[in-house]
Enzyme design. Structure first.
Site, PDB file in Angstrom:
ATOM      1  N   ASP A 373      42.458  38.593  38.358  1.00  0.00           N
ATOM      2  CA  ASP A 373      41.818  37.773  39.167  1.00  0.00           C
ATOM      3  C   ASP A 373      41.364  38.703  40.522  1.00  0.00           C
ATOM      4  O   ASP A 373      42.559  39.662  40.773  1.00  0.00           O
ATOM      5  CB  ASP A 373      43.043  36.568  39.174  1.00  0.00           C
ATOM      6  CG  ASP A 373      42.742  36.090  40.323  1.00  0.00           C
ATOM      7  OD1 ASP A 373      41.661  35.055  40.081  1.00  0.00           O
ATOM      8  OD2 ASP A 373      43.175  35.995  41.649  1.00  0.00           O
ATOM      9  N   ILE A 374      40.842  38.375  41.114  1.00  0.00           N
ATOM     10  CA  ILE A 374      40.088  39.380  42.284  1.00  0.00           C
ATOM     11  C   ILE A 374      41.552  38.568  43.676  1.00  0.00           C
ATOM     12  O   ILE A 374      41.135  37.546  43.714  1.00  0.00           O
ATOM     13  CB  ILE A 374      38.840  39.196  42.568  1.00  0.00           C
ATOM     14  CG1 ILE A 374      37.862  39.825  41.619  1.00  0.00           C
ATOM     15  CG2 ILE A 374      38.182  39.866  43.729  1.00  0.00           C
ATOM     16  CD1 ILE A 374      36.254  39.473  41.243  1.00  0.00           C
ATOM     17  N   ASN A 381      33.969  34.458  50.081  1.00  0.00           N
ATOM     18  CA  ASN A 381      33.292  33.261  50.091  1.00  0.00           C
ATOM     19  C   ASN A 381      33.148  32.838  51.202  1.00  0.00           C
ATOM     20  O   ASN A 381      32.066  32.602  51.893  1.00  0.00           O
ATOM     21  CB  ASN A 381      33.578  32.159  49.265  1.00  0.00           C
ATOM     22  CG  ASN A 381      33.331  32.797  48.116  1.00  0.00           C
ATOM     23  OD1 ASN A 381      32.469  33.566  47.688  1.00  0.00           O
ATOM     24  ND2 ASN A 381      34.123  32.305  46.825  1.00  0.00           N
ATOM     25  N   ASP A 390      28.913  36.984  45.304  1.00  0.00           N
ATOM     26  CA  ASP A 390      28.505  36.806  44.099  1.00  0.00           C
ATOM     27  C   ASP A 390      27.554  38.384  44.027  1.00  0.00           C
ATOM     28  O   ASP A 390      28.272  38.440  42.987  1.00  0.00           O
ATOM     29  CB  ASP A 390      26.882  35.836  43.739  1.00  0.00           C
ATOM     30  CG  ASP A 390      26.930  34.564  43.871  1.00  0.00           C
ATOM     31  OD1 ASP A 390      28.127  33.655  43.493  1.00  0.00           O
ATOM     32  OD2 ASP A 390      26.226  34.524  43.997  1.00  0.00           O
ATOM     33  N   GLU A 416      36.161  33.725  39.606  1.00  0.00           N
ATOM     34  CA  GLU A 416      36.933  35.422  39.995  1.00  0.00           C
ATOM     35  C   GLU A 416      37.764  36.233  38.780  1.00  0.00           C
ATOM     36  O   GLU A 416      38.193  37.376  38.718  1.00  0.00           O
ATOM     37  CB  GLU A 416      37.075  35.397  41.577  1.00  0.00           C
ATOM     38  CG  GLU A 416      38.933  35.227  41.330  1.00  0.00           C
ATOM     39  CD  GLU A 416      39.033  33.370  41.395  1.00  0.00           C
ATOM     40  OE1 GLU A 416      39.907  33.240  42.889  1.00  0.00           O
ATOM     41  OE2 GLU A 416      38.012  32.553  41.607  1.00  0.00           O
TER      42      GLU A 416
END
Length: 827
Positions: A373-374, A381, A390, A416
């Site tokens: 997971d980021i 965002n 993106d 993500e």
């Protein structure tokens, strides 16, 4: 031994007849005998001499003029040797002898075979007799004809007659071989009725007879052909060397056999060349002698031209099929990979994970799993915009792809989150691999931003009972990594399951991350149910796939990946109950009446029963059972929940289901434009749909470019793939010349085209279906198939062009710079 020719036998018979005839005539005396003629002549001479001698005796002037006259008369006949007149008592009254011939004494003379005796009478009494001696009759003059002895004449005449007859008959037979005058007219008329060309050839390859069909096919008259050599018309330039050395009928005559299907080329009067298939056989007389050959000519020129045209069509079809196959491969990639990151999507990942799980159990290998997971991705965002988000996702995915093996599975699991499956890798090795990935991301900024990741590690050696358990363990370890400070790797242990639920700010919705559910939904079972639905009703299965894609797009910022997975399965199976609806209602071409609607509404209950018995997931059952619940209360079923009591997944599914139904063509109503569908959703908000979710849904659909107003705007990935698969089967049916299967495949393409309002495609598919059903020529069918392939190729190209506009096909300058970054080389 070779049998005698008819001319020889007939000539021999005539000669023998002549010989036997001559002998028979000679036997019965009808042919004059020279010996008898000589005897009669000598008798007459002897009678003349006897009369003269009697006259002399009567005048008693033997020494006078009468005796002299008698001598003169005897001297006139050279073959008279002596003349004597003797009384009855033996007294010789007159004796004449040829002075040139030596005679024996009169006393010794006797009456021999060459002496003629003439009696002399007086008063009817024998007075004496006249004896005339002749020279012996020559044997050569006794039996002769035309100066030839009769024994020699008969065989000579037979031989001459044989020779004359043989020459004459041979000429007659040759004349008959070269013409057809002896062939009856009714035989000619019968041969003229045949469609095939017919030639009657003699053994010298000359045409004895030609029927009207052959003459017409080469542009000549029958009279021009008969009597001509066939070699003057046959073209040997285009015949293979073996056939050029000996023509089919020549081989038939030589080997006395029947030949079939020999190919030759014949020149027409206009100089063109026509191709014929020749059947030939030798003609034999009763004695087995070859007299000629009979050949039939089947004109293949028109067939050859049609075959060339058909071959050209098939080559075009082959080229189109290759292009469609390439497009199918690209479409398959679109259906298999996430459009933004080019990683596997959830659906494809689940299918391949099931296979890797099975192989690992069979061969007792380990299987590592990384859930990634980021960290703080929501802030990217919010602070830099979704476009920057993106770009970060694409760059992170590129780094992952460069650092994983070909046999590893890399999936964008949702939002993500990423998942990596490592075949034949134990937990410790998987942890090292995870650390390399974390370090590579943390080492270099991405587009000027510092990005970190958290990773949870699990393995098959920890004892999961199914693939979902493996993923759940990795997700629990990821939860532990994020809860302990992020930017780290945590290997699953029992302590991971004991961590309390904590809020997570990484979700766009801001809601707390839910605890991992204990539902276990095997994707292989889901795939089997979807396949069964597609087999029964392709349109419904395609609708379900489109609804699933819409649900996933909306749920990305609202639900956890586990919840999104359950929602995706619910969307795929929300119409599975239609398996129990009768065909008369399910495929009715018009609107349903009240009774039929009652039957149709039972498919919801049937679907819930199927899901309960096959998948055993209460959460999944709740979504499917309530996806027809209205936000303000369903008047048709007031027992269903209302408002926020309706499960979130059911509310999303309800909106996606209604939207796709509105923008899809139906046989009983026309499709609506996307903007019209949006307006209808807003009109029914608060009454039927959750108003907040309606706006979220509209924003998501617009952002994903679903409203592109192109001719093929309603073509989804699954539809394009379905058309490609059907076209491949269509091409195989054409290769096998299986017209019933061809008609069936055309009908399926027509149905797909009608469902998505691709009118040109549907029209050509309908024409192909009729042509194949009615048994049209293969050329006509091939032409229509070519048109259909072209339209399908254009349909796929239209979708691919739209798909290429998506971010996965867009690489800006910064991406190119990042691709050259040394961080990708980190192993």
């Amino acid at each position: 031994m070779k049998s005698l020719s008819p001319a020889f036998r007939m000539s021999l018979a005539v000669a023998c007849s002549v010989v036997f005839g001559l002998l028979a005539l000679t036997t019965v005396g009808l042919i004059p005998d020279p010996r008898n003629s000589e005897i009669r002549r000598r008798s007459l001479i002897a009678e003349d001499l006897a009369v003269a001698g009697h006259t002399m005796m009567s005048q008693k002037a033997s020494g006078g003029s009468a005796a002299q006259a008698l001598r003169s008369l005897a001297a006139r006949h050279p073959d008279v040797l002596s003349v004597r007149i003797v009384r009855a008592g033996g007294e010789v009254l007159f004796d004449y002898r040829d002075p040139d011939v030596q005679h024996a004494s009169s006393a010794a003379s006797t009456i021999g075979p060459n002496t003629v005796t003439v009696p002399l009478l007086r008063d009817n009494k024998l007075w004496g007799e006249t004896l005339v001696d002749f020279a012996p009759v020559r044997e050569a003059a006794t039996l002769s004809i035309l100066g030839i002895q009769l024994p020699a004449f008969v065989p000579l005449a037979g031989c001459c007659m044989f020779a004359l007859c043989f020459l004459y008959l041979s000429w007659i037979f040759r004349h008959q071989d070269q013409g057809a005058d002896e062939i009856p007219e009714h035989v000619r008329q019968t041969l003229d009725t045949l469609v095939e060309g017919v030639l009657l050839l003699n053994k010298n390859d000359k045409i004895a007879l030609a029927n009207a069909s052959f003459a017409k096919s080469i542009g000549r008259s029958v009279d021009d052909l008969e009597g001509q050599e066939i070699d003057g018309f046959v073209s040997t330039d285009e015949i293979d060397s073996e056939s050029a050395e000996e023509l089919p009928w020549e081989r038939s005559m030589r080997e006395q056999e029947v030949r079939f299907g020999d190919l030759i080329f014949v020149q027409t009067a206009e100089g063109d060349t026509r191709k014929f298939s020749v059947n030939s056989t030798s003609i034999q007389d009763p004695d087995g002698e070859c007299r000629g050959a009979l050949a039939t000519f089947d004109d293949l020129t028109a067939v050859e031209k049609r075959n060339m045209h058909l071959e050209s069509l098939l080559q075009r079809l082959k080229k189109s099929r290759k292009q469609i196959a390439r497009q199918n491969k690209e479409l398959q990639n679109l259906a298999t990979y996430d459009s933004l990151t080019e990683c596997l999507n959830r659906r494809a990942f689940s299918e391949e994970l099931d296979q890797l799980w099975t192989d690992a159990l069979r061969y007792e290998d380990d299987l590592g799993c990384l859930m990634i997971d980021i960290d703080h991705f929501k802030s990217v965002n919010d602070g830099h915009g979704h476009q920057m988000g993106d770009r970060v996702l694409k760059r992170v995915a590129k780094i992952f792809q460069s650092m994983t093996r070909n046999e590893d599975l890399l999936c964008r699991f949702g939002g993500e989150e990423f998942c990596v499956i490592l075949p034949q890798v134990e937990a410790e090795e998987a942890a090292h691999a995870a650390e390399r990935l974390r370090s590579a991301i943390d080492r270099d900024p991405i587009h000027g931003l510092r990005v970190t990741i958290s990773i949870g590690v699990s393995a098959l050696s920890f004892g999961p009972s199914q693939p979902d358990d493996l993923l759940r363990a990795a997700d629990e370890a990821l939860y532990a990594a994020k809860g302990s400070g992020r930017n780290r790797v945590v290997v699953w242990s029992e302590s991971c399951t004991e961590l309390p639920a904590q809020p997570s700010t990484d979700r766009a919705s801001g809601v707390a991350r839910d605890v991992i559910h204990d539902s276990k939904i095997p994707f292989c079972a889901v795939t089997s149910l979807v396949s069964a639905l597609a087999h029964r009703d392709v349109a419904t299965a395609e609708h379900s796939r489109r609804v699933a894609d819409l649900c996933l797009a909306v749920a990305a910022d609202l639900m956890t990946h586990r919840e999104s997975y359950v929602l995706e399965v619910a969307a795929l199976l929300h119409d599975i109950g239609k398996l129990g609806v009768p065909d008369s209602i399910l495929f009715k071409p018009g609107p349903l009446n009240t009774r039929e609607w009652e039957v149709m509404r039972t498919h919801d209950e049937i679907g819930v029963d199927i899901i309960e018995s096959a998948l055993h997931s209460q959460e999944l059952q709740a979504i499917v059972a309530n996806h027809h619940a209205w936000y303000g209360g369903n008047p048709h079923n007031p027992e269903l929940p209302t408002g926020d009591e309706i499960p979130l997944g059911a509310r999303i599914l309800c909106i996606a289901d209604a939207y796709d139904a509105m923008v899809t063509e139906r046989v009983y109503r026309k499709q609506r434009r996307p903007d019209e569908a949006f307006a209808e959703l807003r009109r029914c908000a608060s009454l039927q749909f959750d108003p907040q979710l309606v706006e979220q849904f509209i924003a998501t659909v617009k952002q994903s470019d679903q409203t592109d107003d192109q001719y093929f705007e309603n073509i989804s990935k699954q539809t394009a793939l379905e058309i490609g698969a059907q076209i491949e089967k269509l091409g195989s049916a054409l290769d096998d010349q299986d017209l019933p299967d061809l008609a069936c495949m055309a009908a399926r393409i027509k149905s797909t085209a009608v469902d998505h309002d691709i009118r040109n495609l549907g029209d050509v598919a309908a024409r192909l279906e009729r042509a194949a059903t009615d048994g049209e020529s293969l050329i006509k069918v091939a032409e229509l198939t070519g048109q259909l392939l072209d339209l399908c190729r254009r349909t796929q190209m239209a979708y691919l062009e739209n798909a290429r506009k998506e971010p996965r096909f867009q690489i800006d300058a910064e991406d190119l710079v990042d691709q050259l970054s040394p961080s990708e080389a980190v192993q």
